[in-house]
Write a protein that holds these residues in place. Structure first.
Motif, PDB file in Angstrom:
ATOM      1  N   GLU A 128     -23.605  38.325   4.616  1.00  0.00           N
ATOM      2  CA  GLU A 128     -22.959  38.135   3.318  1.00  0.00           C
ATOM      3  C   GLU A 128     -22.145  36.851   3.398  1.00  0.00           C
ATOM      4  O   GLU A 128     -21.305  36.711   4.290  1.00  0.00           O
ATOM      5  CB  GLU A 128     -22.019  39.284   2.989  1.00  0.00           C
ATOM      6  N   ILE A 129     -22.425  35.920   2.501  1.00  0.00           N
ATOM      7  CA  ILE A 129     -21.611  34.724   2.391  1.00  0.00           C
ATOM      8  C   ILE A 129     -20.688  34.948   1.201  1.00  0.00           C
ATOM      9  O   ILE A 129     -21.149  35.172   0.077  1.00  0.00           O
ATOM     10  CB  ILE A 129     -22.480  33.467   2.230  1.00  0.00           C
ATOM     11  N   CYS A 130     -19.393  34.926   1.469  1.00  0.00           N
ATOM     12  CA  CYS A 130     -18.394  35.360   0.483  1.00  0.00           C
ATOM     13  C   CYS A 130     -17.394  34.250   0.171  1.00  0.00           C
ATOM     14  O   CYS A 130     -17.195  33.337   0.962  1.00  0.00           O
ATOM     15  CB  CYS A 130     -17.611  36.547   1.041  1.00  0.00           C
ATOM     16  N   SER A 131     -16.773  34.380  -1.006  1.00  0.00           N
ATOM     17  CA  SER A 131     -15.654  33.522  -1.388  1.00  0.00           C
ATOM     18  C   SER A 131     -14.783  34.310  -2.352  1.00  0.00           C
ATOM     19  O   SER A 131     -15.149  35.397  -2.792  1.00  0.00           O
ATOM     20  CB  SER A 131     -16.150  32.234  -2.046  1.00  0.00           C
ATOM     21  N   PHE A 132     -13.639  33.734  -2.676  1.00  0.00           N
ATOM     22  CA  PHE A 132     -12.751  34.386  -3.633  1.00  0.00           C
ATOM     23  C   PHE A 132     -13.186  34.151  -5.073  1.00  0.00           C
ATOM     24  O   PHE A 132     -12.656  34.766  -5.990  1.00  0.00           O
ATOM     25  CB  PHE A 132     -11.313  33.895  -3.453  1.00  0.00           C
ATOM     26  N   THR A 133     -14.162  33.266  -5.285  1.00  0.00           N
ATOM     27  CA  THR A 133     -14.512  32.870  -6.647  1.00  0.00           C
ATOM     28  C   THR A 133     -15.909  33.281  -7.095  1.00  0.00           C
ATOM     29  O   THR A 133     -16.295  32.984  -8.219  1.00  0.00           O
ATOM     30  CB  THR A 133     -14.390  31.342  -6.788  1.00  0.00           C
ATOM     31  N   ALA A 134     -16.675  33.930  -6.213  1.00  0.00           N
ATOM     32  CA  ALA A 134     -18.042  34.297  -6.580  1.00  0.00           C
ATOM     33  C   ALA A 134     -18.433  35.612  -5.910  1.00  0.00           C
ATOM     34  O   ALA A 134     -17.810  36.030  -4.936  1.00  0.00           O
ATOM     35  CB  ALA A 134     -19.014  33.201  -6.166  1.00  0.00           C
ATOM     36  N   GLU A 135     -19.456  36.215  -6.458  1.00  0.00           N
ATOM     37  CA  GLU A 135     -20.001  37.421  -5.835  1.00  0.00           C
ATOM     38  C   GLU A 135     -20.610  37.049  -4.478  1.00  0.00           C
ATOM     39  O   GLU A 135     -21.148  35.951  -4.320  1.00  0.00           O
ATOM     40  CB  GLU A 135     -21.081  38.032  -6.734  1.00  0.00           C
ATOM     41  N   PRO A 136     -20.571  37.962  -3.502  1.00  0.00           N
ATOM     42  CA  PRO A 136     -21.187  37.671  -2.203  1.00  0.00           C
ATOM     43  C   PRO A 136     -22.688  37.411  -2.349  1.00  0.00           C
ATOM     44  O   PRO A 136     -23.379  38.057  -3.137  1.00  0.00           O
ATOM     45  CB  PRO A 136     -20.956  38.946  -1.405  1.00  0.00           C
ATOM     46  N   GLU A 137     -23.172  36.457  -1.571  1.00  0.00           N
ATOM     47  CA  GLU A 137     -24.601  36.203  -1.475  1.00  0.00           C
ATOM     48  C   GLU A 137     -25.116  36.969  -0.265  1.00  0.00           C
ATOM     49  O   GLU A 137     -24.638  36.759   0.863  1.00  0.00           O
ATOM     50  CB  GLU A 137     -24.867  34.716  -1.301  1.00  0.00           C
ATOM     51  N   VAL A 138     -26.066  37.867  -0.473  1.00  0.00           N
ATOM     52  CA  VAL A 138     -26.581  38.713   0.605  1.00  0.00           C
ATOM     53  C   VAL A 138     -27.929  38.161   1.066  1.00  0.00           C
ATOM     54  O   VAL A 138     -28.812  37.888   0.256  1.00  0.00           O
ATOM     55  CB  VAL A 138     -26.729  40.174   0.135  1.00  0.00           C
ATOM     56  N   ILE A 139     -28.036  37.985   2.378  1.00  0.00           N
ATOM     57  CA  ILE A 139     -29.273  37.467   2.989  1.00  0.00           C
ATOM     58  C   ILE A 139     -29.696  38.440   4.065  1.00  0.00           C
ATOM     59  O   ILE A 139     -28.911  38.746   4.982  1.00  0.00           O
ATOM     60  CB  ILE A 139     -29.028  36.067   3.590  1.00  0.00           C
ATOM     61  N   ARG A 140     -30.933  38.930   3.966  1.00  0.00           N
ATOM     62  CA  ARG A 140     -31.458  39.852   4.983  1.00  0.00           C
ATOM     63  C   ARG A 140     -32.631  39.198   5.693  1.00  0.00           C
ATOM     64  O   ARG A 140     -33.455  38.555   5.074  1.00  0.00           O
ATOM     65  CB  ARG A 140     -31.903  41.155   4.325  1.00  0.00           C
ATOM     66  N   PHE A 141     -32.676  39.382   6.992  1.00  0.00           N
ATOM     67  CA  PHE A 141     -33.804  38.854   7.756  1.00  0.00           C
ATOM     68  C   PHE A 141     -34.012  39.662   9.015  1.00  0.00           C
ATOM     69  O   PHE A 141     -33.199  40.466   9.392  1.00  0.00           O
ATOM     70  CB  PHE A 141     -33.617  37.356   8.075  1.00  0.00           C
TER      71      PHE A 141
END
Length: 131
Positions: free
Chosen positions: A118-131
Motif C-alpha cells: 500500500e502506497i499511502c499519503s495524507f491526501t489520497a486513498e492508498p494505492e494497493v499493489i499485489r504481486f
C-alpha cells in the motif's frame, strides 16, 4: 511491482520487520532491492540473524517513506539460492560488492511472494499493489 521497486529505491533506506525465535518483532534498516526474472528481491547476509529469521518465519513487512508518502508491504520471503539471482542483486546494487560475492556462502537473496503493498499519503486513498 515496478512501482514498488521505484518507491523503495527513492526511499533509499526502508525498514524490514521479521519475527525472531521467541516470536518478537525485529526491525532493521535495509536498502538493497532488485527485480530478477519478474520477482522483487531483497538481500542480506546468510550469517545474519535477519536471514535466519526469514528462513524460520518467512512472513515479513517492509515500510519506508519518500516524497511525503509511505509504503506498507507484507509478503512471504522466499530464499533463492541460485548464483544468478545473487549476481543480479549485486549488479543492481554495486555497493554490496565490497561485502558480498555471488556464491560466497553468505550472500542471501529472497524474493517476495504473495505480496501486498500500500502506497499511502495524507491526501489520497492508498494505492494497493499485489504481486
Amino acid at each position: 511491482m515496478e512501482k514498488v521497486l521505484e518507491f523503495l529505491k527513492k526511499a533509499g533506506v526502508w525498514y524490514l520487520a521479521t519475527v525472531d525465535e521467541e516470536g518478537n518483532p525485529q526491525v532493521r534498516p535495509f536498502g538493497a532491492q532488485n527485480i530478477f526474472e519478474g520477482k522483487l528481491y531483497i538481500q542480506t547476509g546468510l550469517k545474519k540473524k535477519v536471514a535466519k529469521q526469514m528462513l524460520a518465519h518467512p512472513q515479513i513487512a517492509i515500510s519506508g517513506m519518500a516524497d511525503g508518502k509511505w509504503i506498507r508491504l507484507n509478503a512471504e520471503a522466499v530464499h533463492d539460492e541460485r548464483i544468478e539471482a545473487q549476481q543480479s542483486m549485486l549488479d543492481a546494487n554495486p555497493s554490496l560488492k565490497s561485502m558480498y560475492a555471488a556464491g560466497d556462502g553468505n550472500t542471501a537473496v529472497f524474493y517476495l511472494k504473495n505480496a501486498t503493498a500500500e502506497i499511502c499519503s495524507f491526501t489520497a486513498e492508498p494505492e494497493v499493489i499485489r504481486f
